[in-house]
Design an enzyme around this catalytic site. Structure first.
Site, PDB file in Angstrom:
ATOM      1  N   GLU A  63      52.162 -30.391  27.730  1.00 45.70           N
ATOM      2  CA  GLU A  63      52.327 -30.843  26.339  1.00 45.70           C
ATOM      3  C   GLU A  63      53.817 -30.914  26.036  1.00 45.70           C
ATOM      4  OE1 GLU A  63      49.882 -29.127  23.233  1.00 45.70           O
ATOM      5  OE2 GLU A  63      51.254 -29.890  21.682  1.00 45.70           O
ATOM      6  N   GLU A  88      59.264 -27.345  24.468  1.00 47.71           N
ATOM      7  CA  GLU A  88      59.746 -27.487  23.089  1.00 47.71           C
ATOM      8  C   GLU A  88      61.196 -26.980  22.992  1.00 47.71           C
ATOM      9  OE1 GLU A  88      58.600 -28.972  20.041  1.00 47.71           O
ATOM     10  OE2 GLU A  88      60.730 -28.533  19.957  1.00 47.71           O
ATOM     11  N   ASP A 115      64.785 -30.224  27.106  1.00 45.86           N
ATOM     12  CA  ASP A 115      64.318 -31.599  27.245  1.00 45.86           C
ATOM     13  C   ASP A 115      63.202 -31.717  28.303  1.00 45.86           C
ATOM     14  OD1 ASP A 115      64.066 -34.307  27.638  1.00 45.86           O
ATOM     15  OD2 ASP A 115      66.213 -34.672  27.905  1.00 45.86           O
ATOM     16  N   ASP A 137      59.072 -37.359  17.846  1.00 43.49           N
ATOM     17  CA  ASP A 137      60.014 -37.782  16.795  1.00 43.49           C
ATOM     18  C   ASP A 137      59.953 -39.299  16.671  1.00 43.49           C
ATOM     19  OD1 ASP A 137      60.815 -35.194  16.237  1.00 43.49           O
ATOM     20  OD2 ASP A 137      62.343 -35.223  17.816  1.00 43.49           O
ATOM     21  N   ASP A 173      51.633 -41.059  13.557  1.00 36.66           N
ATOM     22  CA  ASP A 173      51.304 -41.602  12.237  1.00 36.66           C
ATOM     23  C   ASP A 173      52.232 -42.759  11.886  1.00 36.66           C
ATOM     24  OD1 ASP A 173      53.360 -39.625  12.327  1.00 36.66           O
ATOM     25  OD2 ASP A 173      53.468 -39.742  10.148  1.00 36.66           O
ATOM     26  N   TYR A 213      52.740 -31.056  11.976  1.00 29.74           N
ATOM     27  CA  TYR A 213      53.320 -32.359  11.648  1.00 29.74           C
ATOM     28  C   TYR A 213      52.227 -33.323  11.167  1.00 29.74           C
ATOM     29  CZ  TYR A 213      55.985 -36.597  11.855  1.00 29.74           C
ATOM     30  OH  TYR A 213      56.593 -37.773  11.497  1.00 29.74           O
TER      31      TYR A 213
HETATM   32  C1  LIG Z   1      57.759 -34.462  14.956  1.00 34.92           C
HETATM   33  S1  LIG Z   1      57.717 -33.004  15.918  1.00 34.92           S
HETATM   34  C2  LIG Z   1      55.986 -32.787  16.294  1.00 34.92           C
HETATM   35  C3  LIG Z   1      55.674 -31.409  16.780  1.00 34.92           C
HETATM   36  C4  LIG Z   1      54.198 -31.138  17.131  1.00 34.92           C
HETATM   37  N1  LIG Z   1      53.756 -31.938  18.278  1.00 34.92           N
HETATM   38  C5  LIG Z   1      53.301 -31.390  15.941  1.00 34.92           C
HETATM   39  O1  LIG Z   1      52.501 -32.358  15.991  1.00 34.92           O
HETATM   40  O2  LIG Z   1      53.387 -30.644  14.965  1.00 34.92           O
HETATM   41  C6  LIG Z   1      58.366 -33.576  17.477  1.00 34.92           C
HETATM   42  C7  LIG Z   1      58.756 -32.433  18.419  1.00 34.92           C
HETATM   43  O3  LIG Z   1      59.215 -32.963  19.661  1.00 34.92           O
HETATM   44  C8  LIG Z   1      60.272 -32.157  20.132  1.00 34.92           C
HETATM   45  N2  LIG Z   1      61.073 -32.962  21.058  1.00 34.92           N
HETATM   46  C9  LIG Z   1      61.939 -33.949  20.750  1.00 34.92           C
HETATM   47  N3  LIG Z   1      62.514 -34.445  21.856  1.00 34.92           N
HETATM   48  C10 LIG Z   1      61.981 -33.738  22.905  1.00 34.92           C
HETATM   49  C11 LIG Z   1      62.211 -33.772  24.312  1.00 34.92           C
HETATM   50  N4  LIG Z   1      63.078 -34.604  24.855  1.00 34.92           N
HETATM   51  N5  LIG Z   1      61.504 -32.910  25.082  1.00 34.92           N
HETATM   52  C12 LIG Z   1      60.605 -32.056  24.524  1.00 34.92           C
HETATM   53  N6  LIG Z   1      60.365 -31.986  23.198  1.00 34.92           N
HETATM   54  C13 LIG Z   1      61.056 -32.815  22.407  1.00 34.92           C
HETATM   55  C14 LIG Z   1      61.012 -31.771  18.854  1.00 34.92           C
HETATM   56  O4  LIG Z   1      61.807 -30.600  19.014  1.00 34.92           O
HETATM   57  C15 LIG Z   1      59.891 -31.574  17.856  1.00 34.92           C
HETATM   58  O5  LIG Z   1      59.454 -30.245  17.782  1.00 34.92           O
END
Ligand SMILES: C[S@@+](CC[C@H](N)C(=O)[O-])C[C@H]1O[C@@H](n2cnc3c(N)ncnc32)[C@H](O)[C@@H]1O
Length: 236
Positions: A63, A88, A115, A137, A173, A213
């Site tokens: 995930e 994360e 990352d 994101d 979304d 989210y």
């Molecule tokens: C909009 S949030 C959604 C979090 C969760 N999946 C939810 O639905 O509540 C996007 C998440 O992706 C993580 N993220 C962004 N770029 C990433 C990367 N390159 N590798 C791993 N995670 C990443 C961010 O830190 C953030 O917590």
């Protein structure tokens, strides 16, 4: 920093690493609980990858961007015979998960706090059953679209690590990101979208617990799409 000048370890991460505060309990969980769950990318992955977990597992799932860990915890409890790798980079999200695992440990979870491209490049080919990317994101402005996690380079990574017939699940979304992902997967060639009727992408996945989210998106009146792709058998 421009995308081009970013260091390798942050190739696909453009967000915040920390929120305003990390409460003492969370800091304690990071110090005490995280070391027992963390993957060390300086060590070669075990063969088979299932040996990464302290309990026997028959499948390994990944995930990416688990946020507060709602889905990761739920799925790991529901499927004790699968191993879950959660990634994360946002420290507060990792702390939240560690607090939960400190209270109720799970032997079928491993995590990485940076990352996800680094984990993808570390993983053996064909070792992953499912990749979950939920509410990545969105980068809604066109000039930022190139920051989106879905793109040719990361789909190449997914195609390499997924076993043939394995699944890539993507929820969002943001309409433009959903269309973007459909178009990129179609152009890539290694993924088949498994939808035959509208309900297949409008309805949440089976046993779906929701995420923080997602709850925000629903409160604000946006309608998520839940896409599922299969890694094709006949595409390299
Ligand atoms: C909009 S949030 C959604 C979090 C969760 N999946 C939810 O639905 O509540 C996007 C998440 O992706 C993580 N993220 C962004 N770029 C990433 C990367 N390159 N590798 C791993 N995670 C990443 C961010 O830190 C953030 O917590």
């Amino acid at each position: 920093m421009t995308a081009e000048r970013r260091s390798r370890s942050t190739e696909a991460f453009f967000g915040r690493r920390r929120g305003k505060t990390i409460r003492p309990l969370q800091a304690g969980a990071l110090a005490d609980v995280l070391p027992g769950y963390q993957i060390d990318l300086d060590t070669a992955p075990p063969q088979p990858l299932a040996a990464l977990f302290e309990t026997p597992v028959t499948a390994v799932r990944l995930e990416i961007g688990f946020g507060g860990g709602e889905h990761l915890l739920h799925a790991a409890r529901l499927e004790p015979a699968s191993g879950f790798i959660g990634v994360e980079p946002f420290v507060n999200g990792m702390a939240r998960l560690m607090l939960s695992l400190g209270e109720a440990p799970l032997a079928n979870i491993r995590v990485y706090g940076d990352d996800a491209t680094r984990v993808l490049d570390w993983l053996p080919s064909g070792a992953i059953d499912t990749i979950d990317l939920f509410y990545p994101d969105p980068w809604p402005k066109k000039k930022h679209w190139k920051r989106r996690f879905v793109g040719k380079a990361n789909l190449d990574r997914f195609a390499r690590v997924l076993r043939h017939g394995g699944r890539f699940r993507f929820a969002s979304d943001i309409d433009t990101y959903v269309n973007w992902t459909l178009l990129h997967c179609r152009a890539h060639g290694a993924f088949e979208w498994l939808a035959s009727a509208a309900d297949d992408w409008r309805e949440p996945y089976p046993d779906w617990p929701g995420t923080r989210y997602e709850a925000k998106a629903l409160r604000e009146g946006r309608h998520p799409a839940y896409l599922t792709f299969a890694r094709k058998h006949d595409a390299g």
